[in-house]
Write an enzyme that holds these catalytic residues in place. Structure first.
Site, PDB file in Angstrom:
ATOM      1  N   LYS A  34     -36.873  11.992 -30.068  1.00  0.00           N
ATOM      2  CA  LYS A  34     -36.158  12.158 -28.801  1.00  0.00           C
ATOM      3  C   LYS A  34     -37.127  11.877 -27.655  1.00  0.00           C
ATOM      4  O   LYS A  34     -38.325  11.687 -27.860  1.00  0.00           O
ATOM      5  CB  LYS A  34     -35.602  13.574 -28.651  1.00  0.00           C
ATOM      6  CG  LYS A  34     -34.731  14.073 -29.785  1.00  0.00           C
ATOM      7  CD  LYS A  34     -33.372  13.408 -29.851  1.00  0.00           C
ATOM      8  CE  LYS A  34     -32.562  13.956 -31.021  1.00  0.00           C
ATOM      9  NZ  LYS A  34     -31.263  13.242 -31.176  1.00  0.00           N
TER      10      LYS A  34
ATOM     11  N   SER B 113     -28.829   8.265 -31.639  1.00  0.00           N
ATOM     12  CA  SER B 113     -29.023   9.218 -30.542  1.00  0.00           C
ATOM     13  C   SER B 113     -29.963   8.708 -29.452  1.00  0.00           C
ATOM     14  O   SER B 113     -29.995   9.269 -28.358  1.00  0.00           O
ATOM     15  CB  SER B 113     -29.555  10.548 -31.084  1.00  0.00           C
ATOM     16  OG  SER B 113     -30.865  10.404 -31.597  1.00  0.00           O
TER      17      SER B 113
END
Length: 279
Positions: A120, A43
């Site tokens: 993230k 990701s």
């Protein structure tokens, strides 16, 4: 005779003491200073690759209940969560010696729903409005500048311990073929720059306008079309907004990286990623 028996027990007792002390020291070090983190998914490509091993700086934002380490070894029936150890400090969204994160920081945090550890990029600060329009990030109504950075190439094959195939913009491709993604260089309002990847037109390329609440943050993965992040609300099984107290620490540098199924397969280590700074 009693003295002899006592002497025979000493080496065993000393060994146990050594192990206990070592575990205590390791636990304190991991709680207060740095926490190792193994990148399990794609990701955050191409900033972080599957198999990157990073140390998370836990001093960057101070300490909260989330600073206590979790230990999950399902094969041994071990599931100790930070909430189990430090849950009494949870709930007030404050931190001890708290420091403010900066937009663009790559952060490890606890998922506000299930407590899993995610990594993230911090995109939305408290009070911001965030929206994706046709794959372009908009912050407070303004499009974030991007420039072309060529293609990101990788081999279409199973990756990492989970054995997942990468998503390809030029797909479908066969096993062993070159998998391509468009790459752009994104510049955030504070001047921080990083690469983002695009696979194609996906659902999360267009979102509603999200207003980031006070005391919370919004996170998005750099691999924009292959990331479960704050663009999906918590109620819809996404990440949603992340409270300040859920931040664990900042990832600053890749220590080493393995392209294989295990970090112990040293022959699969990527030689160009030792001590690589994280943008």
């Amino acid at each position: 005779m009693a003295e002899t028996a006592e002497k025979k027990q000493n080496p065993i007792i000393e060994t146990i003491k050594t192990i206990v002390y070592a575990l205590l020291i390791a636990g304190i070090f991991r709680t207060l200073f740095f926490q190792p983190f193994w990148i399990p998914s794609g990701s955050m490509k191409d900033t972080l690759l599957i198999g990157d091993f990073v140390f998370v700086n836990k001093m960057a934002y101070g300490y909260s209940y989330a600073s206590c380490p979790s230990l999950r070894l399902p094969q041994f029936g071990i599931d100790i969560d930070a909430q189990d150890v430090c849950g009494m400090f949870d709930g007030d969204n404050t931190r001890l010696w708290g420091g403010e994160p900066e937009r663009g920081d790559v952060i490890v945090f606890r998922h506000p729903g299930n407590g899993a550890e995610f990594i993230k990029r911090l995109i939305g600060m408290p009070g911001d409005t965030i929206q994706m329009r046709q794959g372009r990030l908009h912050i407070n109504g303004e499009p974030v500048p991007v420039e072309d950075a060529g293609n990101f190439e990788e081999i279409y094959e199973r990756q990492g311990p989970q054995g997942r195939y990468p998503a390809c913009e030029n797909g479908p491709v066969g096993e062993g073929a070159v998998c391509l993604k468009s790459r752009q260089r994104e510049t955030l309002p504070n001047g921080r720059t990083h690469n983002i990847l695009n696979v194609g037109n996906r659902v999360l390329d267009n979102t509603p306008v999200y207003s980031v609440p006070e005391g919370e943050y919004m996170f998005i993965g750099d691999n924009r079309d292959n990331s479960t992040d704050s663009r999906v609300p918590l109620a819809a099984r996404g990440v949603g907004f992340v409270p300040y107290e859920n931040l664990i620490g900042r990832a600053d540098r890749v220590m080493f990286s393995s392209a294989g199924r295990s970090m112990f397969f040293f022959w699969t280590w990527r030689g160009d990623r030792f001590f690589k700074a994280i943008e």
